[in-house]
Motif scaffolding. Structure first.
Motif, PDB file in Angstrom:
ATOM      1  N   SER A   4     151.008  15.363  21.397  1.00 15.92           N
ATOM      2  CA  SER A   4     152.035  14.803  20.542  1.00 15.92           C
ATOM      3  C   SER A   4     153.057  13.837  21.560  1.00 15.92           C
ATOM      4  O   SER A   4     154.072  13.362  20.977  1.00 15.92           O
ATOM      5  CB  SER A   4     153.051  15.722  19.891  1.00 15.92           C
ATOM      6  OG  SER A   4     153.270  16.903  20.743  1.00 15.92           O
ATOM      7  N   SER A   5     152.754  14.102  22.873  1.00 19.43           N
ATOM      8  CA  SER A   5     153.621  13.643  23.887  1.00 19.43           C
ATOM      9  C   SER A   5     152.915  13.299  25.327  1.00 19.43           C
ATOM     10  O   SER A   5     151.665  13.883  25.435  1.00 19.43           O
ATOM     11  CB  SER A   5     154.918  14.326  24.166  1.00 19.43           C
ATOM     12  OG  SER A   5     154.407  15.675  24.894  1.00 19.43           O
ATOM     13  N   GLU A  18     149.719  13.720  16.325  1.00 18.16           N
ATOM     14  CA  GLU A  18     150.768  14.007  15.091  1.00 18.16           C
ATOM     15  C   GLU A  18     152.018  13.169  14.913  1.00 18.16           C
ATOM     16  O   GLU A  18     152.684  13.058  15.715  1.00 18.16           O
ATOM     17  CB  GLU A  18     150.846  15.445  14.900  1.00 18.16           C
ATOM     18  CG  GLU A  18     149.700  16.223  15.009  1.00 18.16           C
ATOM     19  CD  GLU A  18     148.866  16.414  13.677  1.00 18.16           C
ATOM     20  OE1 GLU A  18     149.638  15.839  12.539  1.00 18.16           O
ATOM     21  OE2 GLU A  18     147.983  17.149  13.688  1.00 18.16           O
ATOM     22  N   ARG A  19     152.328  12.770  13.778  1.00 24.27           N
ATOM     23  CA  ARG A  19     153.439  11.978  13.268  1.00 24.27           C
ATOM     24  C   ARG A  19     154.687  13.082  12.957  1.00 24.27           C
ATOM     25  O   ARG A  19     154.262  14.247  12.269  1.00 24.27           O
ATOM     26  CB  ARG A  19     153.328  10.941  12.342  1.00 24.27           C
ATOM     27  CG  ARG A  19     152.156  10.059  12.737  1.00 24.27           C
ATOM     28  CD  ARG A  19     152.453   8.663  11.877  1.00 24.27           C
ATOM     29  NE  ARG A  19     152.278   9.001  10.430  1.00 24.27           N
ATOM     30  CZ  ARG A  19     151.143   8.966   9.510  1.00 24.27           C
ATOM     31  NH1 ARG A  19     149.884   9.109  10.266  1.00 24.27           N
ATOM     32  NH2 ARG A  19     151.051   9.562   8.439  1.00 24.27           N
ATOM     33  N   PRO A  20     155.891  12.635  13.276  1.00 25.72           N
ATOM     34  CA  PRO A  20     156.880  13.680  12.800  1.00 25.72           C
ATOM     35  C   PRO A  20     156.988  13.864  11.218  1.00 25.72           C
ATOM     36  O   PRO A  20     157.192  14.895  11.045  1.00 25.72           O
ATOM     37  CB  PRO A  20     158.171  12.867  13.330  1.00 25.72           C
ATOM     38  CG  PRO A  20     157.693  12.017  14.325  1.00 25.72           C
ATOM     39  CD  PRO A  20     156.340  11.426  13.952  1.00 25.72           C
ATOM     40  N   ASN A  21     156.808  12.797  10.602  1.00 24.34           N
ATOM     41  CA  ASN A  21     156.715  13.036   9.097  1.00 24.34           C
ATOM     42  C   ASN A  21     155.590  13.531   8.390  1.00 24.34           C
ATOM     43  O   ASN A  21     155.343  13.612   7.247  1.00 24.34           O
ATOM     44  CB  ASN A  21     157.332  11.567   8.447  1.00 24.34           C
ATOM     45  CG  ASN A  21     156.143  10.603   8.746  1.00 24.34           C
ATOM     46  OD1 ASN A  21     155.333  10.763   9.687  1.00 24.34           O
ATOM     47  ND2 ASN A  21     156.456   9.495   8.228  1.00 24.34           N
ATOM     48  N   ASP A  96     154.753   4.603  13.962  1.00 27.68           N
ATOM     49  CA  ASP A  96     155.296   5.881  14.140  1.00 27.68           C
ATOM     50  C   ASP A  96     154.265   6.981  15.097  1.00 27.68           C
ATOM     51  O   ASP A  96     154.803   7.742  15.739  1.00 27.68           O
ATOM     52  CB  ASP A  96     155.360   6.696  12.692  1.00 27.68           C
ATOM     53  CG  ASP A  96     156.374   5.957  11.867  1.00 27.68           C
ATOM     54  OD1 ASP A  96     157.412   5.494  12.399  1.00 27.68           O
ATOM     55  OD2 ASP A  96     156.318   6.414  10.578  1.00 27.68           O
ATOM     56  N   THR A  97     152.991   6.523  15.064  1.00 26.98           N
ATOM     57  CA  THR A  97     152.244   7.493  15.839  1.00 26.98           C
ATOM     58  C   THR A  97     152.361   7.112  17.299  1.00 26.98           C
ATOM     59  O   THR A  97     152.718   7.901  18.280  1.00 26.98           O
ATOM     60  CB  THR A  97     150.734   7.028  15.414  1.00 26.98           C
ATOM     61  OG1 THR A  97     150.542   7.295  14.065  1.00 26.98           O
ATOM     62  CG2 THR A  97     149.769   7.753  16.603  1.00 26.98           C
ATOM     63  N   GLN A  99     154.876   6.023  18.544  1.00 23.25           N
ATOM     64  CA  GLN A  99     156.329   6.457  19.201  1.00 23.25           C
ATOM     65  C   GLN A  99     156.390   7.878  19.299  1.00 23.25           C
ATOM     66  O   GLN A  99     156.874   8.438  20.215  1.00 23.25           O
ATOM     67  CB  GLN A  99     157.457   6.182  17.993  1.00 23.25           C
ATOM     68  CG  GLN A  99     157.883   4.407  17.961  1.00 23.25           C
ATOM     69  CD  GLN A  99     158.755   4.256  16.940  1.00 23.25           C
ATOM     70  OE1 GLN A  99     158.878   5.120  15.861  1.00 23.25           O
ATOM     71  NE2 GLN A  99     159.422   2.982  16.979  1.00 23.25           N
ATOM     72  N   ALA A 100     155.653   8.647  18.564  1.00 29.25           N
ATOM     73  CA  ALA A 100     155.493  10.129  18.436  1.00 29.25           C
ATOM     74  C   ALA A 100     154.762  10.489  19.900  1.00 29.25           C
ATOM     75  O   ALA A 100     155.149  11.597  20.603  1.00 29.25           O
ATOM     76  CB  ALA A 100     154.542  10.495  17.564  1.00 29.25           C
ATOM     77  N   ASN A 102     154.995   8.579  22.676  1.00 33.02           N
ATOM     78  CA  ASN A 102     155.847   7.931  23.730  1.00 33.02           C
ATOM     79  C   ASN A 102     155.023   6.944  24.194  1.00 33.02           C
ATOM     80  O   ASN A 102     154.967   6.687  25.527  1.00 33.02           O
ATOM     81  CB  ASN A 102     156.333   9.187  24.737  1.00 33.02           C
ATOM     82  CG  ASN A 102     157.150  10.000  24.277  1.00 33.02           C
ATOM     83  OD1 ASN A 102     158.073   9.818  23.428  1.00 33.02           O
ATOM     84  ND2 ASN A 102     157.101  11.065  24.668  1.00 33.02           N
TER      85      ASN A 102
END
Length: 317
Positions: A4-5, A18-21, A96-97, A99-100, A102
């Protein structure tokens, strides 16, 4: 494996982000860890394709370049999504992916076939400032499907029980390793991939209309950021399909006639111009005609794509 990062420096080559939503996308990465401010390459596959279709291009790309291919939701290793499979939703999920994980701009976007529409929606979602350049590989644009009206039902009918990729010779004429080709074949045979193909296909015209409303072809949104349009020869693939159907005696006369009418009255007349219209996205654009490829240029002439990516990448440093 899920991350995730810190993906840009991660040693792992593939996994689900994984996406935040909720939900996640399976991503393949190649190339050296990213250096500050260097652009990264984002590959977008066509209708019915997974990120594995970019395997040869990623493998042959200059190793200094960090690149990411991925499976859209419902394809390959990515779980299905409950949201409609419109181009806007797909582009939003990709942004979104990134950005999740970075994975920050600037991006060089590379899209094949329907992927051309998807990276154009990504451009709209991320903004032109996030884009270092774009490469369109025998790509669709907003007027492709309304104008060409590709007869998918005739293609399926002429294939019958045979494998389309085999009929057009792509299983033997390609730059993939055996492992890469096996992965592509496994991905395309998944029931989730078949369902997602139908869901995306049902929204082709709606997605085309939504992109048309943004008027990108009229406003030069990328200004002087480089754009390359690489055109293949879809006629070659479809002529091989017609010939195979005639030789086997399995092609009904009305299907053969409709396909020949499509080739002569729509594809030959409109396809080249439709692809060249994408040059309007930038004041710094170029057109490349692939000479030994059908529609799947990334499978048969990946070096054409890697050279264009490299030129854009070096120009942006």
């Amino acid at each position: 494996m899920t991350f995730s990062s810190n993906w840009e420096q991660c040693e792992a080559r593939e996994g689900i982000i994984e996406r935040p939503n909720g939900g996640g996308l399976f991503v393949f990465t190649r190339g050296a860890p990213r250096q500050p401010k260097h652009p990264v390459v984002i590959f977008e596959a066509g209708l019915g394709e997974t990120g594995a279709c970019w395997a040869a291009v990623q493998r042959l790309l200059d190793p200094r370049i960090r690149s990411y291919a991925y499976d859209r939701a419902g394809y390959g290793h990515s779980p299905e999504s409950k949201t409609p499979r419109s181009a806007v939703n797909v582009a939003t999920e990709l942004l979104d992916t990134l950005q999740a994980a970075n994975i920050s701009p600037p991006y060089i976007l590379v899209g094949h076939s329907y992927g051309g529409i998807l990276i154009r929606e990504f451009l709209a979602a991320a903004g032109a400032g996030a884009i270092a350049g774009m490469v369109f590989v025998d790509a669709n644009q907003e007027n492709t499907h309304p104008q060409l009206r590709i007869p998918f039902h005739i293609i399926r009918a002429l294939c019958g029980e045979r494998d389309y990729l085999d009929v057009i010779g792509l299983l033997h004429e390609n730059a993939f390793t055996q492992e890469e080709l096996s992965r592509i074949r496994i991905d395309e045979g998944l029931p989730t991939s078949a369902r997602t193909f139908e869901k995306e296909g049902a929204l082709l015209l709606e997605s085309s209309a939504a992109l048309r409303e943004k008027r990108q072809l009229d406003t030069c949104p990328l200004e002087m950021r480089p754009v390359t349009v690489i055109r293949g020869d879809s006629r070659r693939d479809l002529e091989r399909l017609v010939m195979a159907a005639q030789e086997s005696g399995s092609g009904r006369q009305e299907n053969l006639q409709e396909m020949n009418e499509f080739l002569t009255n729509r594809l030959d007349i409109f396809d080249r111009d439709l692809q060249m219209q994408q040059l309007r996205l930038s004041g710094n654009s170029r057109f490349v005609q692939a000479t030994n490829s059908g529609h799947a240029v990334m499978a048969t002439e990946p070096e054409l794509i890697t050279s264009e990516i490299l030129a854009i990448w070096e120009a942006s440093l």
